[in-house]
Design an enzyme around this catalytic site. Structure first.
Site, PDB file in Angstrom:
ATOM      1  CG  ASN A 125      -1.833  -1.145   1.237  1.00 48.70           C
ATOM      2  OD1 ASN A 125      -2.802  -1.272   0.132  1.00 48.70           O
ATOM      3  ND2 ASN A 125      -1.850  -2.004   2.344  1.00 48.70           N
ATOM      4  CE1 TYR A 126       0.213   4.657   3.420  1.00 49.23           C
ATOM      5  CE2 TYR A 126       0.160   2.305   4.401  1.00 49.23           C
ATOM      6  CZ  TYR A 126      -0.322   3.447   4.435  1.00 49.23           C
ATOM      7  OH  TYR A 126      -1.455   3.713   5.111  1.00 49.23           O
ATOM      8  CG  LEU A 127       7.027   0.144   0.381  1.00 43.16           C
ATOM      9  CD1 LEU A 127       7.873  -1.152   0.857  1.00 43.16           C
ATOM     10  CD2 LEU A 127       7.936   1.445   0.939  1.00 43.16           C
TER      11      LEU A 127
END
Length: 758
Positions: A715-717
C-alpha cells in the site's frame, strides 16, 4: 521486282509449312506446361504472400514502430541479455492475472497516446512500450493458422516457411504429439498467458471508469440449516428447543465459545441484547440470563464438523474444489470494456457476530443476513442484467460508469456501505495505485518548499495556522495518519494526528541526554498502539507547550484543526495533495534510500533478499505496522535451529572427508583421487551455501516477528522501486513479490527499468 519478292516469300512460307506445324504443336505443349508451372508457382507464391502477410501483421501488432528485421535484431539482443543476467523478468508461462483475457479488435492495435496530461494520468510513451516484448514465449498475438488447399509440394513448402519463421521469432518448434489433451492444455495455457496491458493505452479524460460492464451479481451465503435433534441447547440445566431464528444466532455464539471474545462483558451484553430480538415472546420470557445458557453441545458439534472436513476423502475434497471453481468461473469474473476482469469479493459475507478491532464498543452485535433486497447492482444498460435469486428482487439497478463498484449494500452495525469491487490485479485498481505513486512523486519535487513554509508558519500570529503547521510537521516527520472525525462511542477509541488529545502527549525539556523530547502514546488504526519518544525542534516544542495550556487530559491537542481543514490547505499547495500522500512519499523514499545503503554487489542471493527485507522493515517501523508474534513462532524457530544444527554437523563431516581426500591425493597423485577432491570440495561449498541460507532465514524471521512487512509493501511502497532494484542486482522478482503481488503490480514489473528513480 516486288512480285518476284512476293513469290519468293510465298515459296519460303510454303516450304516451311510442315515444320511450322510441328513447331506450333511443340510451342503449344510448352505453353501448356508453362501455364501449369505458372499456376503452381502462383499457388505457392500466393501462400507465401499469405504467410508473409500473417508474419507482417504479427510484427505490426507486436512492434507498430519498426520493421521485422529491426525487431529480430532487438529480440536477439534481449535474448542474449536474458541469458547473461538471470530471470528477474516475469516468470515464463505464468498466468499474469489468473485468467484468460478477451482482446477486442479495437484494443489489439493501440493508437499513439497524446503527449498532454489532460487525462487520468499520462501513459508510457509508445516507443518505450514497443521495446518491451509481448510475452516471454512470443505467442501473444500470433494469428491462428489457416488451413489452405495445396498440393503436396506447396504443403511441404508451407511447413518449411513456418519453421523458418518460428526460428526467426525465437519460438521453439512444436513437438509432434498425438495426445490431443496435451495439445489442448498447451493452447489453454497460452491463452491464459495473454494479459491486458492497460498501462500502454490512453486514459479516459471524461471521468468515466468504464464504457461497458457486465457481471452475474454476488453469491449469497447459504441458508441456515437447523441443528440435528440430538444436539441440545440447555438453559438452567434443562434442554430447550429454539425456533430457527433464535437457534441460528445461538450457533454464532457457540462457534466462538473457545474464543476470548465470549468472555468479555461488552461482547456478551451486546450479543444477548441482539439475540433476544430474534426470540419468540415465549423464548424471551424463559431466557433471561446468558450465564444460565449452555452452548456446550452445540460447540462440540461444530468442532466435530470442522474435524470431519479435515478428514474428508480425496474425492470429496475434489468435489468441493470443483464446485468452488464453478462458482468462481460463473460469478468471479466480469467483462469490462471487452476484457475479462477478476472480481475481488463476489461472495456476500454470511451473518455472524461483530468482532471489531481492539475493544470495540459494538463487539458481539448481530451482523444480519444480507438479502437481494438490500443490494444495489451497478452495470451497463446494454449488458445482460444480473438476475436476482428466484422470488426476490434487487433494491436498485444502476448504470453509473463514474464509480468502480459492481454491487453495494449498507451493513447494520455501523451503517457503513460495503462494496463488491474488482481484484487488485484489475485495471481499475492498478490505475488507482499508479496514480497514487505518481502523486507522491510529484510531492518529491515540491516537498522542500512545503517544509520551508510550515516552518515559517510555526511563528504565525494565528493559532490555527500554528496548529496546522505543527500537525503537518508530525505527519511528515513521523508518517502519522491524519485521523478522521468520528461520532462518540461509534468506534473504538483510535486517533490520528489531527484528533490527538492532551492525554496522548507528554513533553520533556530534557530526556536521555536529548533536548525537547515529545512522548506519544495512543491507539492508532486497528487499535494498534503507537508509542514513540522523539526529539523535536525547539519551536515545535514551545508551540506544543502553548497548545497544552489550560486544557484537560480529554481535550483536543489541536482544537482548531481537523482532517478536512488540513487536506483543504494541502490541496491549495499542490493539486491532489492530502495528508496520506506524505505517508506514501516518505515510505517510498525511505525504501529507496535504504536499498542504496544496504545493497552490496558481492552479496549472495539470500543476503540480498535479507537487505531488501531490512529496507522494507525500516518503512514498516516508520509507518508503525506492527503485529503480534505468530502463535507458532517459537516452534518454527526451534525447527529452523534444528535444521541449522544438522547442517553444521553435515558441514563438519564434509570438511573432514575433504581433508581425507586431499591427503589421499597427496600420497597417490592420480586422476581418480584428484576427481574425488573436486567432488568433496563442491559438496563442502554446497553445504556452506545451504547453511548460510538457513542462518539468513533465521535472522530474517527473528527481526520480523513483530513487524508486518506486507502492509507497506502492498500500500505505501512504489513497486517500481522494488522492480528496478531486482533488475539492477539480478534478484528474481519472485523473491520479493509472491504470485498475487506480481499480478497486482504487473504494470510496474513491465514498466520499470533498472535505473528507475522514485
Amino acid at each position: 521486282m516486288s512480285g518476284h519478292h512476293a513469290r519468293g516469300n510465298s515459296q519460303v512460307n510454303c516450304g516451311s509449312k510442315g515444320s511450322d506445324v510441328h513447331k506450333h504443336k511443340d510451342k503449344h505443349k510448352e505453353h501448356k506446361k508453362e501455364k501449369e508451372r505458372e499456376k503452381l508457382k502462383h499457388s505457392n507464391s500466393e501462400h507465401k504472400d499469405h504467410s508473409e502477410k500473417k508474419h507482417r501483421d504479427k510484427e505490426k501488432l507486436k512492434h507498430s514502430n519498426g520493421g521485422s528485421d529491426k525487431h529480430r535484431e532487438k529480440h536477439k539482443e534481449r535474448r542474449e541479455e536474458k541469458i547473461k543476467s538471470s530471470q528477474f523478468e516475469k516468470p515464463k508461462k505464468e498466468k499474469e492475472n489468473g485468467y484468460v483475457r478477451e482482446r477486442s479488435p479495437a484494443s489489439a492495435v493501440k493508437s499513439e497516446p497524446e503527449d498532454d496530461d489532460g487525462g487520468f494520468f499520462p501513459s508510457p510513451r509508445r516507443d518505450e512500450a514497443c521495446k518491451r516484448e509481448r510475452g516471454d514465449d512470443g505467442f501473444e498475438y500470433e494469428p491462428k493458422k489457416v488451413k489452405t488447399e495445396h498440393d503436396k509440394k506447396a504443403k511441404k513448402r508451407k511447413h518449411e516457411y513456418e519453421d523458418e519463421d518460428e526460428d526467426e521469432e525465437d519460438i521453439k518448434p512444436k513437438k509432434k504429439t498425438n495426445n490431443k489433451k496435451a495439445t489442448e492444455g498447451k493452447k489453454a495455457k497460452k491463452e491464459e498467458e495473454e494479459k491486458w496491458k492497460w498501462w500502454e493505452e490512453e486514459r479516459s479524460t471524461d471521468g468515466s471508469k468504464w464504457r461497458f460492464l457486465e457481471h452475474k451479481g454476488p453469491v449469497f451465503a447459504a441458508p441456515y440449516e437447523a441443528m440435528p435433534d440430538r444436539v441440545k441447547f440447555y438453559y438452567d440445566g434443562k434442554p430447550m428447543k429454539l425456533k430457527a431464528p433464535a437457534e441460528e444466532v445461538a450457533t454464532f455464539f457457540a462457534k466462538m465459545l473457545d474464543h476470548e471474545y465470549t468472555t468479555k462483558d461488552i461482547f456478551r451484553k451486546n450479543f444477548f441484547k441482539d439475540w433476544r430480538k430474534e426470540m419468540t415472546s415465549e423464548e424471551k420470557s424463559k431466557l433471561t440470563d446468558l450465564n444460565k445458557c449452555d452452548f456446550g453441545e452445540m460447540s462440540e458439534y461444530f468442532k466435530a464438523q470442522s474435524e470431519a472436513r479435515k478428514q474428508m476423502s480425496k474425492g470429496e475434497k475434489q468435489k468441493n474444489k470443483e464446485e468452488n471453481e464453478r462458482l468462481l468461473q460463473e460469478y468471479g469474473f466480469c467483462v469490462m470494456d471487452n476484457h475479462k476482469e477478476r472480481i475481488g469479493n463476489f461472495r456476500i459475507e454470511p451473518p455472524g457476530l461483530f468482532r471489531g478491532r481492539g475493544d470495540h464498543p459494538k463487539m458481539g452485535m448481530l451482523k444480519r443476513r444480507i438479502r437481494p433486497e438490500d443490494i444495489i447492482i451497478n452495470c451497463s444498460k446494454d449488458s445482460k442484467q444480473p438476475k436476482a435469486p428466484p422470488g426476490t428482487k434487487w433494491k436498485e439497478l444502476r448504470h453509473d460508469n463514474k464509480v468502480t463498484w459492481l454491487a453495494s449494500w449498507t451493513e447494520n452495525i455501523q451503517g457503513s456501505i460495503k462494496y463488491i469491487m474488482l481484484n487488485p490485479s484489475s485495471r481499475i485498481k492498478g490505475e488507482k495505485d499508479w496514480q497514487k505513486y505518481e502523486t507522491a512523486r510529484r510531492l518529491k519535487k515540491c516537498v522542500d518548499r512545503l517544509r520551508t513554509q510550515y516552518r515559517e508558519d510555526w511563528k504565525s500570529k494565528e493559532m490555527r495556522i500554528r496548529q496546522r503547521a505543527v500537525a503537518l510537521y508530525f505527519i511528515d516527520k513521523l508518517a502519522l495518519r491524519a485521523g478522521n472525525e468520528k461520532e462518540e462511542g461509534e468506534t473504538a477509541d483510535t486517533v490520528g494526528c489531527c484528533s490527538l488529545r492532551v492525554e496522548h502527549v507528554k513533553l520533556y525539556p530534557k530526556m536521555d541526554d536529548q533536548e525537547y523530547v515529545v512522548e506519544f502514546d495512543f491507539l492508532g488504526k486497528d487499535s494498534i498502539r503507537y508509542y514513540n519518544k522523539i526529539p523535536v525542534e525547539k519551536r515545535v516544542f514551545k508551540n506544543l507547550q502553548l497548545f497544552l495550556e489550560n486544557k484537560q487530559p480529554e481535550d483536543d491537542l489541536f482544537d482548531r484543526l481537523n482532517t478536512s481543514i488540513l487536506n483543504k490547505h494541502l490541496q491549495e499547495l499542490m493539486d491532489g495533495l492530502t495528508a496520506k500522500v506524505f505517508r506514501t512519499y516518505n515510505a517510498s523514499i525511505t525504501l529507496q534510500q535504504q536499498l542504496k545503503e544496504l545493497a552490496c554487489p558481492d552479496d549472495s542471493l539470500p543476503a540480498k533478499v535479507l537487505s531488501y527485507n531490512r529496507a522494507n522493515r525500516a518503512v514498516a517501523i516508520l509507518c508503525n505496522h506492527q503485529r503480534a508474534p505468530p502463535k507458532t513462532f517459537e516452534k518454527s524457530m526451534q525447527n529452523l535451529q534444528t535444521k541449522i544444527d544438522e547442517k553444521q554437523n553435515q558441514l563438519s563431516a564434509a570438511r573432514k572427508q575433504l581433508r581425507g581426500a586431499k591427503a589421499e591425493h597427496k600420497a597417490s597423485h592420480d586422476d581418480k583421487s584428484k576427481k574425488t577432491v573436486e567432488v568433496k570440495r563442491k559438496a563442502v561449498q554446497r553445504i556452506e551455501e545451504q547453511l548460510m541460507k538457513l542462518q539468513v532465514q533465521a535472522t530474517d524471521r527473528e527481526e520480523n516477528k513483530q513487524i508486518a512487512l506486507g502492509t507497506s509493501k502492498l500500500n505505501y511502497l512504489d513497486p517500481r522501486i522494488s522492480v528496478a532494484w531486482c533488475k539492477k542486482w539480478v534478484v528474481p522478482i519472485e523473491k520479493i513479490y509472491n504470485k498475487t503481488q506480481r499480478e497486482k503490480f504487473a504494470w510496474a514489473i513491465d514498466m520499470a527499468e533498472r535505473d528507475y528513480e522514485f
